[in-house]
Design a protein around this motif. Structure first.
Motif, PDB file in Angstrom:
ATOM      1  N   GLY A   1     -16.679 -11.413  27.857  1.00 54.52           N
ATOM      2  CA  GLY A   1     -17.652 -10.984  26.790  1.00 54.52           C
ATOM      3  C   GLY A   1     -17.949  -9.545  26.245  1.00 54.52           C
ATOM      4  N   GLU A   2     -18.065  -8.589  27.548  1.00 52.15           N
ATOM      5  CA  GLU A   2     -18.375  -7.308  27.153  1.00 52.15           C
ATOM      6  C   GLU A   2     -16.980  -6.740  26.480  1.00 52.15           C
ATOM      7  N   THR A   3     -15.633  -7.119  27.147  1.00 51.51           N
ATOM      8  CA  THR A   3     -14.591  -6.792  26.335  1.00 51.51           C
ATOM      9  C   THR A   3     -14.296  -7.203  24.962  1.00 51.51           C
TER      10      THR A   3
ATOM     11  N   GLU B   1     -15.544  -4.838  17.775  1.00 53.32           N
ATOM     12  CA  GLU B   1     -16.977  -3.837  17.261  1.00 53.32           C
ATOM     13  C   GLU B   1     -16.811  -3.690  15.749  1.00 53.32           C
ATOM     14  N   GLY B   2     -15.483  -3.145  15.325  1.00 53.19           N
ATOM     15  CA  GLY B   2     -15.250  -2.618  13.999  1.00 53.19           C
ATOM     16  C   GLY B   2     -14.863  -3.798  13.119  1.00 53.19           C
TER      17      GLY B   2
ATOM     18  N   LYS C   1     -15.066  -6.685  10.504  1.00 49.74           N
ATOM     19  CA  LYS C   1     -16.302  -7.255   9.739  1.00 49.74           C
ATOM     20  C   LYS C   1     -16.238  -8.760   9.433  1.00 49.74           C
ATOM     21  N   ILE C   2     -15.751  -9.574  10.442  1.00 49.76           N
ATOM     22  CA  ILE C   2     -15.821 -10.943  10.182  1.00 49.76           C
ATOM     23  C   ILE C   2     -16.790 -11.641  11.172  1.00 49.76           C
ATOM     24  N   ASP C   3     -17.750 -12.386  10.442  1.00 50.98           N
ATOM     25  CA  ASP C   3     -18.824 -12.851  10.991  1.00 50.98           C
ATOM     26  C   ASP C   3     -18.023 -14.039  12.565  1.00 50.98           C
ATOM     27  N   GLY C   4     -18.695 -13.887  13.406  1.00 50.66           N
ATOM     28  CA  GLY C   4     -18.422 -14.798  14.519  1.00 50.66           C
ATOM     29  C   GLY C   4     -17.025 -14.695  15.168  1.00 50.66           C
ATOM     30  N   ILE C   5     -16.484 -13.402  15.090  1.00 51.30           N
ATOM     31  CA  ILE C   5     -14.912 -13.351  15.373  1.00 51.30           C
ATOM     32  C   ILE C   5     -15.067 -13.201  17.098  1.00 51.30           C
ATOM     33  N   LYS C   6     -16.125 -12.507  17.505  1.00 54.67           N
ATOM     34  CA  LYS C   6     -16.166 -12.397  19.186  1.00 54.67           C
ATOM     35  C   LYS C   6     -16.222 -13.674  19.651  1.00 54.67           C
ATOM     36  N   GLN C   7     -17.125 -14.658  18.888  1.00 51.74           N
ATOM     37  CA  GLN C   7     -17.604 -15.823  19.704  1.00 51.74           C
ATOM     38  C   GLN C   7     -16.316 -16.847  19.439  1.00 51.74           C
ATOM     39  N   PHE C   8     -15.438 -16.508  18.429  1.00 53.11           N
ATOM     40  CA  PHE C   8     -14.400 -17.384  18.266  1.00 53.11           C
ATOM     41  C   PHE C   8     -13.287 -17.000  19.374  1.00 53.11           C
ATOM     42  N   PHE C   9     -13.045 -15.898  19.677  1.00 51.53           N
ATOM     43  CA  PHE C   9     -12.146 -15.552  20.795  1.00 51.53           C
ATOM     44  C   PHE C   9     -12.720 -15.828  22.110  1.00 51.53           C
ATOM     45  N   TRP C  10     -13.926 -15.598  22.335  1.00 50.38           N
ATOM     46  CA  TRP C  10     -14.537 -16.008  23.566  1.00 50.38           C
ATOM     47  C   TRP C  10     -14.409 -17.339  23.928  1.00 50.38           C
TER      48      TRP C  10
END
Length: 334
Positions: free
Chosen positions: A281-283, A289-290, A292-301
């Motif tokens: 999650g931290e990675t 971080e940069g 600009k797509i909503d939910g991109i982190k949650q998608f890949f996680w």
């Protein structure tokens, strides 16, 4: 002591010693940011171990374990704020209330033959109900939250759990080590064998003379008590409590992910799972971080977790254990 290491090969003990030594030395070797990540990793490893004791060892599915964290957190925090009771004493009240609530849920569930997903729904219902009760209790801060005074961030005060992040790190590291040793000891005991028999086949276990109600209640009591201790640590580490953030179902789901990914029913599964998911999650937070797509982190996680579950459906630890040629621990399913 012999029971703790019985059946573990010599190279397994060496690996365990190296792993423990690395964790003990970590605060002197890593940055403050990495240390904060390690603290969260150990927190999820600890509560994952407590939850795993119910499902992984005794076959009792709980999806409301945030309830016990919340009870422990609010009990110790309220005693500290309103009466000046230090957490080293308040932890006993936290354990007692958590065990009491766990036994109430267990009594209702087992007495009325509520099994499987319906028992899980019962745990969710109690967590939501308690969260609503706290939300309407002014003495516990209600919706505005309960805040612990922070006057000492530089020293080490174990009695009042006030001090540096390094102090909190060693406290949660000790808790995780004790929980691991306790679970190992329990699994090698007659109680552990009874739990595993109940987990595999309740009817066969009952036919063998095992008192299902009694041993299920013991599993619930130990698991809820251990989780209540985690709540005390949680309250004094974060210093603020909000009902939705503490008792919410999403908190319960967070708690069970580490043992599921690491391997339900294994001793090291919750630890390995926590060391995978939190750094992941931290990675992803850093990598996206940069973007600009909503939910991109949650998608890949979610994608990473799905791939892990698809390729290692029994969890990561059984696979690692096989690669390292370690003996199966009592309670391991594969």
């Amino acid at each position: 002591m012999n029971r703790l290491f019985e059946g573990v090969p010599a190279h397994g003990l060496v690996l365990l010693a190296v792993f423990a030594a690395a964790l003990i030395a970590a605060p002197f070797l890593v940055s403050n940011y990495i240390l904060s990540v390690l603290i969260i990793v150990l927190y999820f490893a600890y509560i994952g171990q407590a939850w795993n004791l119910m499902l992984g060892f005794a076959g009792l599915l709980s999806l409301g374990h945030a309830l016990f964290v919340g009870i422990g957190a609010y009990a110790s925090a309220a005693l500290f704020i309103h009466f000046g009771v230090p957490p080293v004493i308040g932890v006993f009240a936290a354990i007692a209330l958590s065990v009491l609530m766990g036994c109430l849920i267990g009594y209702l569930g087992f007495r009325f033959a509520i099994h499987g997903v319906y028992f899980a729904l019962l745990t969710i219902a109690f967590a939501e109900f308690t969260g609503i009760m706290v939300d309407h209790t002014r003495w516990l801060g209600s919706t505005e939250g309960l805040f612990l005074p922070v006057s000492n961030r530089s020293g080490v005060d174990l009695i009042n759990l006030r001090g540096t992040p390094v102090m909190f790190y060693y406290v949660i590291l000790t808790m995780t080590g004790v929980a691991l040793a306790l679970c190992r000891w329990l699994l090698n005991s007659k109680l552990g064998y009874y739990w595993q028999a109940i987990r595999e086949d309740q009817q066969a276990a009952e036919a063998s003379g095992i008192h299902l109600f009694k041993y299920k209640m013991i599993a619930v009591a130990i698991s809820s008590g251990l989780t209540g201790i985690a709540g005390v640590w949680y309250a004094f580490y974060y210093n603020n409590l909000f009902p939705e953030a503490t008792f919410g179902t999403n908190r319960s789901i967070e708690m069970i992910l580490a043992p599921i990914v690491g391997g339900v029913g294994t001793l090291f599964g919750p630890i390995i799972g926590a060391f995978i998911l939190t750094p992941l999650g931290e990675t992803l937070t850093g990598l996206t971080e940069g973007v600009k797509i909503d939910g991109i982190k949650q998608f890949f996680w979610g994608l990473c977790v799905a791939l892990i579950v698809l390729y290692r459906p029994s969890g990561v630890w059984p696979w690692i254990s096989s690669l390292l040629k370690l003996d199966r621990k009592p309670g391991d399913k594969s």
